[in-house]
Design an enzyme around this catalytic site. Sequence first.
Site, PDB file in Angstrom:
ATOM      1  CB  SER A 162      -1.041  -0.289   1.108  1.00 24.56           C
ATOM      2  OG  SER A 162      -2.066   0.971   1.160  1.00 24.56           O
ATOM      3  CG  ASP A 261      -7.030  -2.160  -4.247  1.00 23.91           C
ATOM      4  OD1 ASP A 261      -7.463  -1.233  -3.931  1.00 23.91           O
ATOM      5  OD2 ASP A 261      -5.720  -2.459  -3.917  1.00 23.91           O
ATOM      6  CG  HIS A 293      -5.940  -1.517  -0.574  1.00 27.46           C
ATOM      7  ND1 HIS A 293      -4.791  -1.373  -1.480  1.00 27.46           N
ATOM      8  CD2 HIS A 293      -5.129  -0.824   0.430  1.00 27.46           C
ATOM      9  CE1 HIS A 293      -4.027  -0.636  -1.229  1.00 27.46           C
ATOM     10  NE2 HIS A 293      -3.894  -0.309   0.151  1.00 27.46           N
TER      11      HIS A 293
END
Length: 319
Positions: A162, A261, A293
């Site tokens: 991320s 995502d 995600h």
Amino acid sequence: MDSSSSEILVDAGSFRLYKDGHADRTGDMETVPAGFDADTGVTSKDVVIDAVTGVFVRLYLPPIQAATDDDGKTKLPILVFFHGGYFVVGSASCPKRHRNINDIVVRARLIAVSVDYRLAPEHLLPAAYDDSWAALNWALSGADPWLSEHGDTGRVFLAGVSAGGNIAHNMTIAVGVRGLDAAVPARIEGTILLHPSFCGETRMEGEPEEFWESVKKRWSIIFPDAKGGLDDPRMNPMAAGAPSLTKLACERMLVCAASEDPIRPRERAYYDAVKRSGWGGEVDWFESEGEGHAFFVRKYGSSEAVKLMDRVIAFLAGH
């Protein structure tokens, strides 16, 4: 009471950002101490690399076996890892990340350096980038005996999840543009971007509007001096004026995404841009189906998480 102290600008579930610049963190801030992990045989320890900022890294060492170099010391690849959390939450001592890295270290037979960079908004960006750059150079200088005795600077990998994937990209570009500060020559064999956080001032097709607006607002709070807002090259690697992707300093790259995502369109655009750039390395795409995600952090051991980690281990092994 000043109304700005209670006005919420961003509510991301695990944290809230307020108009006056402070944050409430409601999740993803648990910690677990370093030490010996009985399930994997991996040993970890925390090392402060900057006494002024308090930035530390968590080092991981697998059970040392017979493979040695000419000096009789076991030499292992080095993985420098950057955690996720929107640049606002998370740490190198998060239990879920600690567990994942223990598994990677024992399966891939490498030394890991997990970076605990400073968090926004208390430490506005680019603090996280500066800390990550300092940690990367520290790791490759062999400043700790685990690294100097057992680390192979000829086989270095960068990885992040991320926001950490965003950092991993930016560190790989920075090495290509400016070179390492470390005196010891190093070769970045590969970079792994796990659901990397990228965005831009213009919303892409397939990028949910509500999500894009939330990212835009959050970015303005945690990086008020960003050049061009979301088109700052650190958030949008394809923006005008961003360093050429041919500057990527790694030889191989793995870009991982998830079908559900909201960042996926941006990640795919990045992958396609790297392929078209003329960069001389090899880039691969891996997509997890039916997941969102960073699902593999919270769904440890699920079938899709296992497939993803198997692909990561194969990449680290050179496949």
